[in-house]
Design a protein around this motif. Structure first.
Motif, short mmCIF file in Angstrom:
data_model
loop_
_atom_site.label_atom_id
_atom_site.label_comp_id
_atom_site.label_asym_id
_atom_site.label_seq_id
_atom_site.Cartn_x
_atom_site.Cartn_y
_atom_site.Cartn_z
N ILE A 119 0.83 -1.21 0.00
CA ILE A 119 0.00 0.00 0.00
C ILE A 119 0.86 1.25 0.00
N SER A 120 1.92 1.26 0.80
CA SER A 120 2.75 2.46 0.95
C SER A 120 3.48 2.80 -0.34
N SER A 123 1.17 3.75 -3.29
CA SER A 123 0.65 5.11 -3.16
C SER A 123 1.68 6.16 -3.56
N ARG A 132 -3.43 7.76 -5.92
CA ARG A 132 -2.56 7.86 -4.75
C ARG A 132 -3.38 8.20 -3.51
N ALA A 133 -4.33 9.11 -3.65
CA ALA A 133 -5.18 9.49 -2.51
C ALA A 133 -6.02 8.31 -2.05
N PHE A 135 -5.24 5.02 -2.25
CA PHE A 135 -4.41 4.08 -1.50
C PHE A 135 -3.96 4.65 -0.17
N GLN A 136 -3.77 5.95 -0.10
CA GLN A 136 -3.38 6.57 1.17
C GLN A 136 -4.52 6.55 2.19
N SER A 137 -5.76 6.42 1.72
CA SER A 137 -6.90 6.36 2.64
C SER A 137 -7.21 4.94 3.11
N MET A 196 4.28 5.27 5.21
CA MET A 196 3.99 6.35 4.26
C MET A 196 4.52 7.69 4.75
#
Length: 314
Positions: A119-120, A123, A132-133, A135-137, A196
């Motif tokens: 995930i990190s 993203s 990217r947003a 996966f960051q959520s 992240m």
């Protein structure tokens, strides 16, 4: 360096002693009596003299200081006493219930690490901002998901709807699939969040700009330069989370009917089995201390700057 190792080991031993002492005092202060709970049952037909003899065999009426010295002496020699409820040595209960928890914690943590890293770095490497947003959520979604709800959902989907995993007499490895996934999802969330954050911090370092100026691609820089600097600070939170898993995943084991350290803790609390609870507290503390000590000792190995500092300090 040797002084650093000795110092950290000494701190770990002090923490273990403090955990044993505090747990001993608190457990002795609990209301109720496990011996009376079990042996005052009218169906057993035991008289006052017989119950007194049983209490004497467990040293239940000895002064607290005597019980403390006797218990800590036994623990130092690997003897954890006898379970009042089960009537067997506590060490036998630990050995019987530890393997399921150990396998569950190990595979759950490994899967959580894989999810967190995927995930990190995805993203970071994705070109589209909205992806990217998204996966960051994901870590925020994972960490807010109740473990018991996720376990029941996975059973409903994979066992009852898709019929991929049997819930009746599953194989030795099949029985771990859904519990491992249930543990890995919430555990991967804090790992991914810390990773992240460290990746974003590492991307602003001058060495990244130098590498990019030399013509290195974004993916190559992220893998060769950013990864090592971002992963190192994540070791600490990873050690804490793995220690938490080893201490016993009570909810997960209850949902999937696994007889591990978590279920043993639940039964010991309900029956006020002091000897078992004392051993479980010390085991949990030892797991945390050993894992975090290992992480502390690995830091100088992976980071030459820390190794040089410890060498100078020594």
């Amino acid at each position: 360096m040797s002084r650093y190792v000795i110092g950290r080991t000494g701190q770990a031993l002090v923490v273990l002693w403090a955990a044993f002492t505090v747990s001993f005092i608190l457990l002795q202060a609990l209301p109720g009596d496990a011996i009376l709970i079990k042996f005052l049952n009218p169906e057993l037909g035991l008289g006052p003299e017989q119950i007194a003899d049983i209490r004497a065999s467990y040293a239940a009426d000895a002064p607290l200081w005597s019980q403390y010295l006797h218990t800590i002496g036994n623990f130092l020699t690997g003897r954890f006493g006898y379970s009042v409820q089960a009537g067997v040595p506590v060490s036998a209960l630990l050995l019987a219930n530890l393997p399921p928890t150990l396998w569950l914690a190990t595979f759950g943590f490994l899967l959580a690490v894989i999810l967190a890293i995927s995930i990190s770095f995805v993203s970071v490497l994705l070109p589209l901002p909205w992806l990217r947003a998204f996966f960051q959520s994901i870590p925020s979604l994972f960490i807010s998901t109740p473990v018991f709800w996720l376990g029941i959902l996975l059973i409903q989907v994979f066992s009852f709807q898709l019929k991929l995993i049997s819930v009746i007499n599953p194989g030795p490895w099949e029985v771990l699939i859904l519990p491992v996934l249930t543990l890995a999802v919430p555990i991967s969330a804090p790992l991914a969040q810390v990773l992240m954050r460290n990746i974003d911090r590492a991307l602003t370092e001058p060495f990244v700009a130098v590498a990019r100026a030399k013509g290195a691609s974004h993916g190559w820089v992220a893998w060769k330069h950013v990864a090592k600097n971002a992963v190192l600070p994540t070791l600490t939170i990873g050690g804490i989370l793995f220690g938490e898993l080893l201490a016993g995943a009570v909810v997960t084991e209850a949902v999937f009917g696994l007889n591990g350290i978590g279920s043993l803790t639940q039964h010991a609390v309900s029956s006020q089995d002091i000897a078992v609870l004392q051993a479980l507290v010390v085991f949990s503390a030892a797991a945390f201390v050993l894992i975090n000590l290992t992480v502390d000792l690995l830091y100088p190995i992976f980071d030459p700057r820390l190794r040089a500092q410890k060498g100078v300090a020594a």
